[in-house]
Design a protein around this motif. Structure first.
Motif, PDB file in Angstrom:
ATOM      1  N   PRO A 298     -15.719 -38.012 -26.835  1.00  0.00           N
ATOM      2  CA  PRO A 298     -14.499 -37.662 -26.116  1.00  0.00           C
ATOM      3  C   PRO A 298     -13.402 -38.723 -26.293  1.00  0.00           C
ATOM      4  O   PRO A 298     -13.667 -39.925 -26.259  1.00  0.00           O
ATOM      5  CB  PRO A 298     -14.950 -37.597 -24.656  1.00  0.00           C
ATOM      6  CG  PRO A 298     -16.440 -37.448 -24.707  1.00  0.00           C
ATOM      7  CD  PRO A 298     -16.869 -38.187 -25.929  1.00  0.00           C
ATOM      8  N   VAL A 299     -12.185 -38.248 -26.466  1.00  0.00           N
ATOM      9  CA  VAL A 299     -10.994 -39.095 -26.488  1.00  0.00           C
ATOM     10  C   VAL A 299     -10.244 -38.850 -25.176  1.00  0.00           C
ATOM     11  O   VAL A 299     -10.154 -37.719 -24.708  1.00  0.00           O
ATOM     12  CB  VAL A 299     -10.086 -38.739 -27.680  1.00  0.00           C
ATOM     13  CG1 VAL A 299      -8.827 -39.608 -27.695  1.00  0.00           C
ATOM     14  CG2 VAL A 299     -10.848 -38.886 -28.980  1.00  0.00           C
ATOM     15  N   TRP A 300      -9.711 -39.921 -24.582  1.00  0.00           N
ATOM     16  CA  TRP A 300      -9.065 -39.759 -23.287  1.00  0.00           C
ATOM     17  C   TRP A 300      -7.788 -40.590 -23.193  1.00  0.00           C
ATOM     18  O   TRP A 300      -7.603 -41.562 -23.920  1.00  0.00           O
ATOM     19  CB  TRP A 300     -10.009 -40.154 -22.142  1.00  0.00           C
ATOM     20  CG  TRP A 300     -10.577 -41.538 -22.269  1.00  0.00           C
ATOM     21  CD1 TRP A 300     -11.751 -41.895 -22.849  1.00  0.00           C
ATOM     22  CD2 TRP A 300      -9.954 -42.767 -21.841  1.00  0.00           C
ATOM     23  NE1 TRP A 300     -11.914 -43.258 -22.813  1.00  0.00           N
ATOM     24  CE2 TRP A 300     -10.827 -43.820 -22.199  1.00  0.00           C
ATOM     25  CE3 TRP A 300      -8.759 -43.069 -21.191  1.00  0.00           C
ATOM     26  CZ2 TRP A 300     -10.536 -45.156 -21.920  1.00  0.00           C
ATOM     27  CZ3 TRP A 300      -8.456 -44.404 -20.919  1.00  0.00           C
ATOM     28  CH2 TRP A 300      -9.341 -45.437 -21.278  1.00  0.00           C
ATOM     29  N   VAL A 301      -6.930 -40.151 -22.278  1.00  0.00           N
ATOM     30  CA  VAL A 301      -5.737 -40.924 -21.930  1.00  0.00           C
ATOM     31  C   VAL A 301      -5.613 -40.943 -20.413  1.00  0.00           C
ATOM     32  O   VAL A 301      -6.083 -40.030 -19.723  1.00  0.00           O
ATOM     33  CB  VAL A 301      -4.444 -40.335 -22.535  1.00  0.00           C
ATOM     34  CG1 VAL A 301      -4.506 -40.335 -24.049  1.00  0.00           C
ATOM     35  CG2 VAL A 301      -4.172 -38.931 -22.005  1.00  0.00           C
ATOM     36  N   GLU A 302      -5.001 -41.996 -19.905  1.00  0.00           N
ATOM     37  CA  GLU A 302      -4.636 -42.049 -18.496  1.00  0.00           C
ATOM     38  C   GLU A 302      -3.127 -41.987 -18.388  1.00  0.00           C
ATOM     39  O   GLU A 302      -2.411 -42.707 -19.095  1.00  0.00           O
ATOM     40  CB  GLU A 302      -5.169 -43.328 -17.847  1.00  0.00           C
ATOM     41  CG  GLU A 302      -6.677 -43.321 -17.663  1.00  0.00           C
ATOM     42  CD  GLU A 302      -7.183 -44.500 -16.840  1.00  0.00           C
ATOM     43  OE1 GLU A 302      -6.342 -45.260 -16.310  1.00  0.00           O
ATOM     44  OE2 GLU A 302      -8.407 -44.669 -16.752  1.00  0.00           O
ATOM     45  N   LEU A 303      -2.654 -41.117 -17.502  1.00  0.00           N
ATOM     46  CA  LEU A 303      -1.233 -40.906 -17.297  1.00  0.00           C
ATOM     47  C   LEU A 303      -0.851 -41.343 -15.892  1.00  0.00           C
ATOM     48  O   LEU A 303      -1.528 -40.990 -14.911  1.00  0.00           O
ATOM     49  CB  LEU A 303      -0.875 -39.424 -17.479  1.00  0.00           C
ATOM     50  CG  LEU A 303      -1.279 -38.789 -18.822  1.00  0.00           C
ATOM     51  CD1 LEU A 303      -1.000 -37.295 -18.789  1.00  0.00           C
ATOM     52  CD2 LEU A 303      -0.545 -39.446 -19.973  1.00  0.00           C
ATOM     53  N   GLY A 304       0.202 -42.129 -15.781  1.00  0.00           N
ATOM     54  CA  GLY A 304       0.701 -42.532 -14.478  1.00  0.00           C
ATOM     55  C   GLY A 304       1.414 -41.377 -13.790  1.00  0.00           C
ATOM     56  O   GLY A 304       1.628 -40.309 -14.379  1.00  0.00           O
ATOM     57  N   LYS A 305       1.773 -41.585 -12.560  1.00  0.00           N
ATOM     58  CA  LYS A 305       2.465 -40.545 -11.799  1.00  0.00           C
ATOM     59  C   LYS A 305       3.861 -40.314 -12.360  1.00  0.00           C
ATOM     60  O   LYS A 305       4.507 -41.224 -12.870  1.00  0.00           O
ATOM     61  CB  LYS A 305       2.561 -40.943 -10.321  1.00  0.00           C
ATOM     62  CG  LYS A 305       1.215 -40.980  -9.609  1.00  0.00           C
ATOM     63  CD  LYS A 305       1.394 -41.327  -8.139  1.00  0.00           C
ATOM     64  CE  LYS A 305       0.050 -41.330  -7.405  1.00  0.00           C
ATOM     65  NZ  LYS A 305       0.212 -41.663  -5.967  1.00  0.00           N
ATOM     66  N   ALA A 306       4.290 -39.072 -12.261  1.00  0.00           N
ATOM     67  CA  ALA A 306       5.649 -38.749 -12.689  1.00  0.00           C
ATOM     68  C   ALA A 306       6.641 -39.419 -11.752  1.00  0.00           C
ATOM     69  O   ALA A 306       6.447 -39.450 -10.527  1.00  0.00           O
ATOM     70  CB  ALA A 306       5.851 -37.241 -12.680  1.00  0.00           C
ATOM     71  N   LYS A 307       7.681 -39.966 -12.329  1.00  0.00           N
ATOM     72  CA  LYS A 307       8.710 -40.602 -11.517  1.00  0.00           C
ATOM     73  C   LYS A 307       9.560 -39.539 -10.836  1.00  0.00           C
ATOM     74  O   LYS A 307       9.983 -38.572 -11.463  1.00  0.00           O
ATOM     75  CB  LYS A 307       9.587 -41.504 -12.379  1.00  0.00           C
ATOM     76  CG  LYS A 307       8.867 -42.726 -12.922  1.00  0.00           C
ATOM     77  CD  LYS A 307       9.819 -43.621 -13.677  1.00  0.00           C
ATOM     78  CE  LYS A 307       9.094 -44.869 -14.186  1.00  0.00           C
ATOM     79  NZ  LYS A 307      10.016 -45.771 -14.942  1.00  0.00           N
TER      80      LYS A 307
END
Length: 276
Positions: free
Chosen positions: A251-260
């Motif tokens: 698996p490849v993954w990314v973490e995304l911060g909250k939308a501004k």
């Protein structure tokens, strides 16, 4: 939010490994490829018990894609096929709205052997993807393209380029098609955050490629301009490839911060009161 893509290489065969990974890593959204199962045998109940709702499009023996979302709210279907060829009956594309994102899950054709009809189909499918992706990129919505692209973008993405020079995955036409896709503005997350690192997502079953770390990077997560500023981390859960009866992908993954969220303008009364 943690978003991942995983070519499971047979969801019936690899279901225990998939459930183990979901339990340990807990991604919020998952794109799956190569289900190798008809719609009626998709393990919806097991995934629901694991805490995931799902949208899927299966196919006998080969192909098949799915989008999982943590929680009771299922992904909202947008489309179940890649536009541009009504005669194409291969299950390789699924697009849905999940937690405010447009998520496109894709399984791009392998293209081997080449030359021949399979390679021609790969390039034609890539052209259709480029055309559709251009509209997605410009939609104004946060969009992610995730899946098994069956593309080795550069020599940094393969353990031994000479061994793959005849393969469809790293032909000049294949690499050019991927480069043209990125040229629309899409961000390749792993390369963006790890520009010089050798990172692999696939190790085939032959000649102890896993044991020797003789791998390829062919699974990619791409973000458009609306979503790219939220990218904080990206990686590969390579430990999954070391499991017994594992898929040949990890698996490849990314973490995304909250939308501004834009600050609301203060009312004149509040602004006046705030003055010294």
């Amino acid at each position: 939010m943690k978003l991942a893509t995983f070519n499971v290489n047979g969801i019936k065969t690899r279901l225990p490994q998939l459930l183990d990974w979901l339990a340990k890593e807990g991604p919020d959204v998952v794109c799956l490829q190569e289900l190798k199962a008809l719609d009626g045998v998709f393990p919806q109940a097991a995934l629901k018990e694991a805490g995931y709702s799902a949208l899927w499009k299966g196919q006998r023996a080969w192909n098949g894609v799915a989008i999982l979302a943590k929680g009771e709210e299922p992904p909202l279907k947008i489309r179940r096929e890649l536009p541009g060829d009504p005669s194409d009956d291969q299950s390789r594309y699924l697009e849905a709205a999940v937690d405010g994102l447009v998520v496109a899950c894709l399984y791009l054709p392998n293209g081997n052997p080449r030359p021949g009809p399979k390679f021609d189909y790969k390039l034609a499918w890539f052209q259709r993807l480029q055309a559709h992706a251009l509209g997605l990129y410009a939609s104004g919505h946060p969009v992610v393209l995730a899946g098994d692209f069956n593309v080795i973008p550069t020599d940094l993405d393969v353990y031994k380029p000479a061994s793959w020079k005849r393969d469809a995955l790293m032909q000049p036409e294949t690499r050019e098609a991927y480069s043209d896709l990125l040229g629309q503005g899409w961000i390749d997350c792993l390369r963006k955050l790890h520009p010089e690192q050798r990172i692999y997502t696939f190790w085939d079953y032959f000649r102890q490629h896993w044991q020797r770390n003789a791998g390829l990077r062919i699974d990619h997560i791409l973000l458009n301009a609306e979503l790219a500023p939220r990218l904080s981390k990206a990686g590969v859960d390579s430990w999954v490839r070391g499991q017994e009866h594992a898929s040949d992908h990890a698996p490849v993954w990314v973490e995304l911060g909250k939308a501004k969220v834009a600050a609301k303008p203060r009312s004149k009364a509040v602004a006046k009161k705030a003055k010294p």
